[in-house]
Design an enzyme around this catalytic site. Structure first.
Site: not given
Ligand code: NAD
Length: 228
Positions: A135, A171, A105, A197-199, A55, A215
């Site tokens: 350390c 998002g 996070h 949010n997307l949905e 990642r 977004a």
């Molecule tokens: P999630 O994956 O649970 O949810 C993503 C949300 O984004 C969904 O509701 C989806 O509908 C929405 N979405 C998807 N594409 C979109 C777009 N183009 N525009 C707007 N909205 C969009 O993510 P979360 O709620 O952040 O879950 C939390 C955990 O996932 C966090 O703890 C995070 O650390 C981890 N995570 C982070 C990353 C990153 O750093 N980019 C990636 C994956 C997971």
């Protein structure tokens, strides 16, 4: 006007960083429990290191998008009246121009020493067990908050939510606590609340206003409106 913005994986999706809820709880083919808990790390450290090393390396081939850049523009206008909190462990907000970001996070480009508890900026791999720069112990782990661990900066976040006029969630699925509860906390203290949010997310009905779409469309348009 004081504004608190919370972002999640959805804001980085159009940059090519996959979310995990959308793929039925899978994150790059792994169940979350396999790679994002302290128990998983104790059981299979090599697998967890490989996952986060991949990642971290993948960040080199993605770029911030218009949603990240719009929030940087908002910071430029509001200064200290904006608090940007992200659940994301990527660094796309910073590369999009935001200077003050709370990574509740943690961050992929940071390492946490299990020996001395210090944190270090880190762009290389951790799977080959490099020594801690402080350390010397070979106990560096990804500086990310796993399920079951306490998020960073919660006092500061609650302080800001308590005095916010506007809380905006972008998002995020609303499935991960404590971030999923921020909307209720902010509303109880008198903030207006907006979801972009997307949905509809799990907690969509908790917001005063919801807008649904990608977004990169919603966020620049919302920032334009706010600054008009
Ligand atoms: P999630 O994956 O649970 O949810 C993503 C949300 O984004 C969904 O509701 C989806 O509908 C929405 N979405 C998807 N594409 C979109 C777009 N183009 N525009 C707007 N909205 C969009 O993510 P979360 O709620 O952040 O879950 C939390 C955990 O996932 C966090 O703890 C995070 O650390 C981890 N995570 C982070 C990353 C990153 O750093 N980019 C990636 C994956 C997971």
């Amino acid at each position: 006007m004081r504004v608190v913005v919370l972002t999640g994986a959805g804001i980085s999706a159009e940059s090519g960083v996959p979310t995990f809820r959308d793929a039925e709880g899978l994150w790059h083919g792994h169940r979350v429990e396999e790679v994002a808990t302290p128990e998983a790390y104790a059981r299979q450290p090599a697998l967890v290191h490989r996952f986060y090393d991949q990642r971290r390396a993948a960040l080199a081939s993605v770029e911030p998008n218009d949603a990240h850049r719009a929030l940087a523009r908002l910071e430029g206008e509001l200064g200290g009246d904006l608090l940007l909190i992200t659940q994301n462990i990527d660094d796309l907000h910073e590369r999009g121009g935001s200077q003050r970001v709370l990574h509740m996070h943690g961050r992929l480009r940071s390492a946490l020493c299990g020996g001395c508890a210090r944190r270090f900026d880190w762009t290389g791999a951790l799977g080959d067990r490099p020594p801690c720069p402080h350390c010397g112990r070979r106990e560096l782990r990804p500086d990310v908050v796993w399920f079951g661990e306490l998020p960073y900066d919660m006092d500061r976040i609650h302080g800001a939510l308590g005095t916010a006029d506007l809380f905006v969630s972008i998002g995020t699925s609303g499935a991960v606590h404590p971030a999923a509860g921020f909307v209720l906390y902010a509303a109880a203290q008198g903030a207006r609340t907006v979801e972009l949010n997307l949905e509809p997310s799990v907690g969509s009905r908790l917001f005063d206003e919801t807008r649904h779409g990608p977004a990169t469309h919603l966020v620049p348009a919302w920032v334009d409106e706010l600054l008009r």
